[in-house]
Design an enzyme around this catalytic site. Sequence first.
Site, PDB file in Angstrom:
ATOM      1  N   ARG A 120       0.835  -1.491   0.199  1.00 54.46           N
ATOM      2  CA  ARG A 120       0.118   0.272   0.047  1.00 54.46           C
ATOM      3  C   ARG A 120       0.887   1.126   0.061  1.00 54.46           C
ATOM      4  O   ARG A 120       0.363   1.782  -0.472  1.00 54.46           O
ATOM      5  CB  ARG A 120      -0.579   0.226   1.613  1.00 54.46           C
ATOM      6  CG  ARG A 120      -1.755  -1.312   1.386  1.00 54.46           C
ATOM      7  CD  ARG A 120      -3.307  -0.874   0.596  1.00 54.46           C
ATOM      8  NE  ARG A 120      -4.081  -1.785   0.659  1.00 54.46           N
ATOM      9  CZ  ARG A 120      -4.762  -1.609   2.185  1.00 54.46           C
ATOM     10  NH1 ARG A 120      -5.292  -1.306   3.127  1.00 54.46           N
ATOM     11  NH2 ARG A 120      -5.773  -2.873   1.554  1.00 54.46           N
ATOM     12  N   ASP A 123     -14.678  10.942  10.341  1.00 55.31           N
ATOM     13  CA  ASP A 123     -14.229  10.300  10.034  1.00 55.31           C
ATOM     14  C   ASP A 123     -12.497  10.403   9.853  1.00 55.31           C
ATOM     15  O   ASP A 123     -12.647  12.120  10.340  1.00 55.31           O
ATOM     16  CB  ASP A 123     -13.998   9.173   9.207  1.00 55.31           C
ATOM     17  CG  ASP A 123     -13.656   7.699   8.206  1.00 55.31           C
ATOM     18  OD1 ASP A 123     -14.113   6.682   8.627  1.00 55.31           O
ATOM     19  OD2 ASP A 123     -12.811   7.633   8.706  1.00 55.31           O
TER      20      ASP A 123
HETATM   21  C1  LIG Z   1     -14.701  -0.510   8.648  1.00 50.22           C
HETATM   22  S1  LIG Z   1     -15.164   1.170   8.976  1.00 50.22           S
HETATM   23  C2  LIG Z   1     -16.499   1.246   9.693  1.00 50.22           C
HETATM   24  C3  LIG Z   1     -17.411   1.725   9.103  1.00 50.22           C
HETATM   25  C4  LIG Z   1     -19.169   2.187   9.845  1.00 50.22           C
HETATM   26  N1  LIG Z   1     -18.687   2.514  10.769  1.00 50.22           N
HETATM   27  C5  LIG Z   1     -19.671   0.575   9.968  1.00 50.22           C
HETATM   28  O1  LIG Z   1     -19.505   0.303  10.450  1.00 50.22           O
HETATM   29  O2  LIG Z   1     -20.174  -0.150   8.907  1.00 50.22           O
HETATM   30  C6  LIG Z   1     -13.822   1.998   9.559  1.00 50.22           C
HETATM   31  C7  LIG Z   1     -13.770   3.267   9.567  1.00 50.22           C
HETATM   32  O3  LIG Z   1     -12.662   3.469  10.760  1.00 50.22           O
HETATM   33  C8  LIG Z   1     -12.003   5.112  10.567  1.00 50.22           C
HETATM   34  N2  LIG Z   1     -11.020   4.787  11.247  1.00 50.22           N
HETATM   35  C9  LIG Z   1     -10.061   4.142  11.816  1.00 50.22           C
HETATM   36  N3  LIG Z   1      -9.208   4.538  12.978  1.00 50.22           N
HETATM   37  C10 LIG Z   1      -9.741   5.834  13.016  1.00 50.22           C
HETATM   38  C11 LIG Z   1      -9.770   7.485  13.836  1.00 50.22           C
HETATM   39  N4  LIG Z   1      -8.491   7.144  14.631  1.00 50.22           N
HETATM   40  N5  LIG Z   1     -10.577   8.025  14.239  1.00 50.22           N
HETATM   41  C12 LIG Z   1     -11.153   7.994  13.702  1.00 50.22           C
HETATM   42  N6  LIG Z   1     -11.785   7.359  12.115  1.00 50.22           N
HETATM   43  C13 LIG Z   1     -10.907   5.589  12.278  1.00 50.22           C
HETATM   44  C14 LIG Z   1     -11.320   4.490   8.817  1.00 50.22           C
HETATM   45  O4  LIG Z   1     -11.026   5.408   8.090  1.00 50.22           O
HETATM   46  C15 LIG Z   1     -12.794   3.506   8.194  1.00 50.22           C
HETATM   47  O5  LIG Z   1     -13.646   4.385   7.853  1.00 50.22           O
END
Ligand SMILES: C[S@@+](CC[C@H](N)C(=O)[O-])C[C@H]1O[C@@H](n2cnc3c(N)ncnc32)[C@H](O)[C@@H]1O
Length: 283
Positions: free
Chosen positions: A41, A152
């Site tokens: 990546r 996010d």
């Molecule tokens: C798998 S998605 C989950 C989306 C939604 N909550 C769901 O359950 O369908 C995880 C999200 O967490 C975000 N994320 C990861 N680390 C984070 C952080 N430190 N602060 C805010 N968002 C974060 C990622 O960018 C990603 O968009």
Amino acid sequence: MVNPTPDRLLSRDVFRLLRDLIYDYCGIFFEDDAAYLIQRRLLPRVETLSLADFNDYYRYLRSVSPEARRAELEEIVERVTTNETYFFRESYQLDAFRLEILPELFARRPRGKRLTVWSAGCASGEEAYTIAILIQEAGLFADWDVRVFGSDISRKVLQIARKGIYGRASFRTTEPRVQRRYFREADGKHQVRDELKQQVSFGQINLFDEPMTMLVGEVDVIFCRNVLIYFDQASRKRVIDTLYRKLSKGGYLLLGHSESLINLTTAFELVHLKNDMVYRKPT
Ligand SMILES: C[S@@+](CC[C@H](N)C(=O)[O-])C[C@H]1O[C@@H](n2cnc3c(N)ncnc32)[C@H](O)[C@@H]1O
């Protein structure tokens, strides 16, 4: 995809250094077996910055100004996070929200006629719009000040969320009636109708960076689903403590179905609802 030549392979030592930088920035922790994924990546960044290899990339990250470093960490996060999501994900939990939590908040009115729900780690926004739909469908809050805030760490997914235009994959578990009522078709895609969009706002927040969460005031319900699975115990605890402080008394925390607060905190009560078990901040 750029294939690494042998001199561009990511060594274990440099992988660990990069992994620690990512962890300190956002709380996401990569085990040693993720080295290949990180190499794949991030190699395009090494190329784009015209650096010789990953050693240089690490040196670059350590030596640039705090602003440039932060910008590069944002680039990294865009490449290493999982943003998978869709409308009405984990429906039994959403039933608990609509049929049990919302009526309880309506009756108790912890903050007068105000209701604020935070979708923390909302990815491209499907979760935040789902919450707004469920609040409308509950039919209780017509004369309340209702706000849904989605956040996010990734700017890219927030751009999609703000546009509110989605393809078929996002609707894999959405009832056709709901889809027709809250979305309109545009060029084969589906756009969130304005009435719904007005209730939902989005902002970039790194949950691991507590000062950034100052953007969010007191909230009644937090959805933080499928975000902390990428964290380790220590970073999960730090984020959960932050979320606790943001909740109103008696406010609810909804985690993903594989996530729990076991070994993280005893500050929340575990509430057994008919449709699901959820966490609540004691009143
Ligand atoms: C798998 S998605 C989950 C989306 C939604 N909550 C769901 O359950 O369908 C995880 C999200 O967490 C975000 N994320 C990861 N680390 C984070 C952080 N430190 N602060 C805010 N968002 C974060 C990622 O960018 C990603 O968009």
